[in-house]
Write a protein that holds these residues in place. Structure first.
Motif, PDB file in Angstrom:
ATOM      1  N   TRP A 189       5.992   7.005  18.152  1.00 24.67           N
ATOM      2  CA  TRP A 189       6.138   5.780  17.607  1.00 24.67           C
ATOM      3  C   TRP A 189       5.635   6.094  16.215  1.00 24.67           C
ATOM      4  CZ3 TRP A 189       8.603   2.033  19.058  1.00 24.67           C
ATOM      5  CH2 TRP A 189       8.889   1.981  20.645  1.00 24.67           C
ATOM      6  N   VAL A 190       4.861   7.420  16.073  1.00 24.32           N
ATOM      7  CA  VAL A 190       4.548   7.905  14.433  1.00 24.32           C
ATOM      8  C   VAL A 190       5.799   8.314  13.978  1.00 24.32           C
ATOM      9  CG1 VAL A 190       3.587   9.764  13.462  1.00 24.32           C
ATOM     10  CG2 VAL A 190       2.297   8.644  15.160  1.00 24.32           C
ATOM     11  N   HIS A 191       6.773   9.158  15.019  1.00 23.67           N
ATOM     12  CA  HIS A 191       8.327   9.441  14.367  1.00 23.67           C
ATOM     13  C   HIS A 191       9.030   8.423  14.147  1.00 23.67           C
ATOM     14  CE1 HIS A 191      11.306  12.779  14.999  1.00 23.67           C
ATOM     15  NE2 HIS A 191      11.996  11.637  14.753  1.00 23.67           N
ATOM     16  N   PHE A 192       9.104   7.279  15.017  1.00 21.38           N
ATOM     17  CA  PHE A 192       9.754   6.181  14.707  1.00 21.38           C
ATOM     18  C   PHE A 192       9.337   5.254  13.205  1.00 21.38           C
ATOM     19  CE2 PHE A 192      11.217   5.481  19.233  1.00 21.38           C
ATOM     20  CZ  PHE A 192      12.518   5.397  18.904  1.00 21.38           C
ATOM     21  N   GLY A 193       8.102   5.472  13.302  1.00 18.51           N
ATOM     22  CA  GLY A 193       7.344   4.873  12.094  1.00 18.51           C
ATOM     23  C   GLY A 193       7.601   5.682  10.698  1.00 18.51           C
ATOM     24  N   VAL A 194       7.801   6.851  10.624  1.00 22.52           N
ATOM     25  CA  VAL A 194       7.995   7.548   9.477  1.00 22.52           C
ATOM     26  C   VAL A 194       9.698   7.173   9.130  1.00 22.52           C
ATOM     27  CG1 VAL A 194       8.383   9.766   8.302  1.00 22.52           C
ATOM     28  CG2 VAL A 194       6.423   9.492   9.893  1.00 22.52           C
ATOM     29  N   LEU A 195      10.480   7.177  10.230  1.00 21.01           N
ATOM     30  CA  LEU A 195      11.936   6.639   9.912  1.00 21.01           C
ATOM     31  C   LEU A 195      11.921   5.250   9.390  1.00 21.01           C
ATOM     32  CD1 LEU A 195      14.891   7.575  10.089  1.00 21.01           C
ATOM     33  CD2 LEU A 195      14.776   6.585  12.554  1.00 21.01           C
ATOM     34  N   ALA A 196      11.395   4.564   9.845  1.00 16.27           N
ATOM     35  CA  ALA A 196      11.370   2.938   9.534  1.00 16.27           C
ATOM     36  C   ALA A 196      10.811   2.718   8.146  1.00 16.27           C
ATOM     37  CB  ALA A 196      10.557   2.023  10.523  1.00 16.27           C
ATOM     38  N   ALA A 197       9.917   3.624   7.751  1.00  9.06           N
ATOM     39  CA  ALA A 197       9.227   3.661   6.452  1.00  9.06           C
ATOM     40  C   ALA A 197      10.270   3.853   5.282  1.00  9.06           C
ATOM     41  CB  ALA A 197       8.222   4.638   6.214  1.00  9.06           C
ATOM     42  N   ILE A 198      11.065   4.902   5.611  1.00 14.16           N
ATOM     43  CA  ILE A 198      12.360   5.243   4.791  1.00 14.16           C
ATOM     44  C   ILE A 198      13.308   4.120   4.614  1.00 14.16           C
ATOM     45  CG2 ILE A 198      14.128   6.945   4.283  1.00 14.16           C
ATOM     46  CD1 ILE A 198      12.364   9.093   5.783  1.00 14.16           C
TER      47      ILE A 198
END
Length: 493
Positions: A467-476
């Motif tokens: 979810w950290v990985h997903f979160g960085v993508l969603a932040a962009i």
């Protein structure tokens, strides 16, 4: 800021250690710690005191890391803590991991910052946000209503919600591309550091027969390296994902940075290889082919870079072959499609998959609650004595199957809708992004392709690093003006 607030926080808004309230709080905390240490020494012995001391030092360290240099310290803490789920402390029957503590502290500090108007609420909400919120809510609903033991599944639903929280937390912390790029650097080099830990554990086992950081009987008589990750397959997935992301940065970054990205990719690739996870070895070429294809279509591929990449990969194969070739051959030689029971790892997965499908047929629509498979499964009902730890309960390694079992067809459709809407938003973002942002989007997307393959054999959506990985993508995606998102600021006017 009022006079009382200035006395507590100081003139510049930071905590004032000389404030009377703060000094009094420190005295109370110190007295409580002394009392607890004395009680532990009297009732449990010095070992408990040492453990308590380590926990306190860890909490202090995490708190300092979160609060210093906000929000970069919080991002760094989330990424680092998510890479060490192997470390756990049993609290009230739950396995409390560093990621749970880090997420909790970041959430508390974030709430304080929002109350002080240092952090703005989310300006945009996308369809994937609603789908993920619905998925989390459904986990609580099924855990409370359809579970055979709501007391247990509701606990696991809470832990599941905690590990998903970074998806949203990172959106508050990463508010511009510069911060996101720094977070990507932390994500990449944390993966490289984890791979180095795994490599050291592997070499130490070969040279000195040590067992730290690995399971000596993960694959029968073949050791499986896990480092600080939960187990060897997840370690391989994590290292392999970072290798793919390093590959994207190597191919698309400025010439002066390619050398260090090549080193990072080499370390992560070695980490993925020593995990000896078959799903990872199969997923690596698939994800790498996607990255190479996108780079080729973009017209930014350089012949010299490809030659250099090929040479480095050839050297890695030559260096690793004496240590890994026999293990790799043995890992794949045990697979016999005419007699799948000849491979212990395969038969273990097949038995648990069959049991999980039987539960799903009984409760197809809403499932039976978060992580509920272990409540139903007992090895003694199928293969008494199978495996080294038959008392640990069952585990569904396939992510779609696990979601079906926990939340039913409704939950799986919601989760797939979340993935689909995020993929669509990422595609739109890729079209309007500048070259550096496109590199980050490609790296994160390539890593998720690898996870999509490996998570068919090793479930890890209940761990925070996913979810950290997903979160960085969603932040962009949030930062870029992607069509289709709902601007909350404009909707309020």
């Amino acid at each position: 800021m009022s006079a009382s607030s200035r006395a507590f926080f100081g003139a510049e808004g930071y905590l004032n250690p000389q404030a009377p309230v703060v000094r009094g709080a420190r005295c109370v905390v110190l007295a409580a710690e002394i009392a607890v240490l004395g009680w532990l020494a009297a009732t449990e012995g010095t070992a408990a005191v040492s453990l308590f001391g380590i926990v306190i030092l860890g909490l202090i360290g995490v708190t300092v890391a979160v609060t210093v240099k906000w929000p970069a310290g919080a991002v760094f803490t989330l990424v680092i803590a998510s890479a060490m789920p192997r470390l756990a402390l049993s609290v009230f029957g739950l396995h409390l991991r560093p990621e749970h503590v880090a997420i909790g502290l970041v959430l508390v500090v974030l709430c304080v910052q929002m109350l002080r108007h240092k952090v703005e609420p989310l300006a945009k909400v996308h369809s994937f946000d609603y789908f993920l919120i619905a998925y989390v809510a459904l986990n609580f609903l099924t855990s409370a209503i359809t579970s055979p033991e709501p007391r247990m599944t509701l606990r696991w639903a809470v832990l599941n919600a905690i590990v998903i929280a970074p998806f949203f937390l990172l959106r508050f912390l990463l508010t511009d591309i510069k911060k996101t790029y720094r977070a990507m650097e932390v994500l990449l080099w944390c993966g490289a550091a984890e791979s180095v830990i795994g490599i050291v554990c592997f070499l130490s086992n070969k040279a000195f027969h040590t067992t730290f950081g690995l399971s000596t009987e993960q694959y029968g008589f073949i050791p499986g390296v896990y480092g600080t990750q939960y187990e060897a397959n997840i370690f391989g997935s994590y290292s392999g994902c970072c290798a793919i992301m390093f590959l994207a940065f190597f191919l698309l970054s400025h010439k002066s940075r390619r050398g260090r990205y090549m080193w990072g990719m080499s370390l992560c690739l070695l980490g993925a290889l020593i995990s000896l996870a078959r799903s990872v070895l199969l997923a690596l070429p698939i994800a790498a082919a996607l990255v190479l294809w996108v780079v080729y279509k973009s017209g930014r591929v350089q012949f010299r870079s490809l030659v250099r990449l090929t040479a480095v990969l050839a050297v890695l194969v030559l260096v690793a072959s004496p240590f890994l070739l026999n293990f790799v051959v043995e890992r794949f030689s045990t697979i016999d499609f005419n007699e799948l029971s000849s491979d212990s790892s395969t038969i273990t997965r097949l038995v648990q998959t069959a049991a999980g499908l039987e539960d799903i047929r009984t409760h197809p629509l809403f499932g039976t609650g978060t992580d509920s498979f272990q409540l139903f499964f007992d090895w003694n009902d199928y293969m008494p004595g199978m495996g080294g730890d038959t008392d640990a309960g069952g585990w569904l390694g396939n992510t779609p199957l696990r979601i079906l079992h926990d939340t039913g067809i409704v939950g799986l459709l919601i989760f797939l809708s979340f993935l689909g809407s995020l993929a669509l938003a990422t595609r739109k973002a890729f079209k309007i992004a500048d070259p550096r942002t496109r590199t980050m989007l490609l790296a994160l997307s390539g890593g998720l392709v690898l996870y999509a393959v490996t998570f068919q054999a090793t479930e890890a959506t209940m761990l925070a690093f996913t979810w950290v990985h997903f979160g960085v993508l969603a932040a962009i995606v949030q930062i870029l003006p992607v069509p289709g998102s709902r601007d909350l600021a404009s909707s309020r006017n």
